[in-house]
Design an enzyme around this catalytic site. Structure first.
Site, PDB file in Angstrom:
ATOM      1  CG  HIS A  21      29.172  40.619  50.826  1.00  0.00           C
ATOM      2  ND1 HIS A  21      29.422  41.637  49.924  1.00  0.00           N
ATOM      3  CD2 HIS A  21      29.562  39.428  50.205  1.00  0.00           C
ATOM      4  CE1 HIS A  21      29.795  41.069  48.829  1.00  0.00           C
ATOM      5  NE2 HIS A  21      29.918  39.810  49.104  1.00  0.00           N
ATOM      6  CE  LYS A  51      56.694  46.453  50.909  1.00  0.00           C
ATOM      7  NZ  LYS A  51      56.957  47.418  49.968  1.00  0.00           N
ATOM      8  NE  ARG A  96      35.155  39.931  49.677  1.00  0.00           N
ATOM      9  CZ  ARG A  96      34.427  38.851  49.398  1.00  0.00           C
ATOM     10  NH1 ARG A  96      34.865  37.707  49.107  1.00  0.00           N
ATOM     11  NH2 ARG A  96      33.120  38.926  48.763  1.00  0.00           N
ATOM     12  NE  ARG A 130      31.212  33.629  44.297  1.00  0.00           N
ATOM     13  CZ  ARG A 130      31.757  32.591  43.922  1.00  0.00           C
ATOM     14  NH1 ARG A 130      30.965  31.946  42.773  1.00  0.00           N
ATOM     15  NH2 ARG A 130      32.815  32.226  44.447  1.00  0.00           N
ATOM     16  CB  THR A 131      32.547  40.398  45.597  1.00  0.00           C
ATOM     17  OG1 THR A 131      31.804  39.450  46.083  1.00  0.00           O
ATOM     18  CG2 THR A 131      32.130  41.776  46.028  1.00  0.00           C
TER      19      THR A 131
END
Ligand code: CP
Length: 303
Positions: free
Chosen positions: A127, A77, A98, A48-49
């Site tokens: 959030h 890496k 995120r 969703r986000t």
């Protein structure tokens, strides 16, 4: 330059302005962000986000660049987050990020050349944009801003969205919060302390039926398997607070059920056509709230 790291950054006036803009652009598209590039930087899973931010940017005429996944980034890496942001922030005009670790949005903001939007940092971080759309949903559906009783159910400890929402609720008058959870998944002290200082009345209970009886909003949460590493503990918690049709039918008239989604069984499918269920409608509200946020932040205005 302004970043969006946590919901404490908002006040009542800025929330009103953002929400009025969201309502005014509902169902519309424009070219106001033509020539702007959003960097969609998701080091942790999202449906969703990520997609709603990308959709929001396209609906405003902007462009999006993205990474396939966290594993495909050069952090695999050994590149530091800070170095990744120093580089990536030269490719776009805003970064939506995120990350699985608490505090990473603030770390990114400290070195970025462009605004950072925190799309979720860790299990016990924040959030903010989820909380904005949760609050917008509540105010739109109930038609008021003050005097609302919100019951938050389930996983209050390892869930960043209710943490962010609690800070927003504290901006309003005569708010009541009921935290419903097992003792192991109670809301953390920092949020409760903030509610106390802000004059928000709250109680904690293990009894869902009693806790939701007078609630205007029931905010159901997911027992997040990815954040409860102990399988036995996960199994013990899962299934403890399920919203069945009978539970939904026990809610007061006009009350709503919201959920950040995804759900994994904590709201049964038979609830979906209940008049209380607004969790899929909430997704649409999320799109316009994120459009309004991008318009504000990329338009050089204060959030
Ligand atoms: N509500 C939410 O953050 O959903 P995603 O994890 O799918 O983005």
């Amino acid at each position: 330059m302004e970043h969006l790291v946590e919901t404490q950054q908002f006040d009542r006036k800025s929330l009103k302005k953002l929400f009025e803009l969201a309502t005014s652009i509902e169902g519309k598209r424009d070219e106001s962000l033509k020539g702007k590039i959003l960097v969609s930087l998701f080091f942790a899973p999202s449906t969703r986000t990520r997609l709603s931010f990308e959709s929001a940017m396209f609906r405003l005429g902007g462009d999006v660049i993205t990474m396939e996944s966290g594993e495909s980034s050069s952090q695999s890496k050994g590149e530091t987050l800070e170095d990744s942001i120093r580089v990536v922030s030269q490719y776009g005009d805003i970064i939506v990020m995120r990350h699985g670790e608490v505090g990473t949005a603030a770390r990114a903001a400290a070195v970025s050349k462009v605004p950072i939007i925190n799309a979720g940092d860790g299990n016990m971080g924040q959030h903010p944009t989820q909380a904005l759309l949760d609050l917008y949903t509540i105010q739109r559906e109930l038609g008021c801003e003050d005097g609302i009783h919100v019951a938050i159910v389930g996983n209050l400890k390892y869930y960043r969205s209710p943490r962010s929402l609690a800070y927003l609720l504290s901006k309003y008058k005569d708010m009541h919060v009921t935290f419903i959870s097992s003792p192991e998944l109670r809301m953390e002290g920092d949020v409760k302390e903030h509610l106390k200082e802000s004059g928000v009345q709250f109680i904690e209970t293990e009894d869902m039926i009693e806790g939701i009886r007078d609630a205007d909003v029931v905010y159901q949460t997911r027992i997040a398997k990815e954040w409860i590493k102990n399988d036995e503990e996960y199994e013990r918690q899962r299934g403890r607070y399920i919203i069945t049709r009978a539970v939904a039918d026990s809610m007061k008239k006009g009350a709503i059920i919201i959920h950040a989604l995804p759900r994994v069984g904590e709201i049964e499918a038979e609830v979906d056509d209940s008049p209380h269920a607004v969790y899929f409608k909430q997704v649409g509200y999320g799109l316009i709230v994120r459009m309004a946020l991008l318009k504000t932040m990329l338009g050089g205005k204060k959030i």
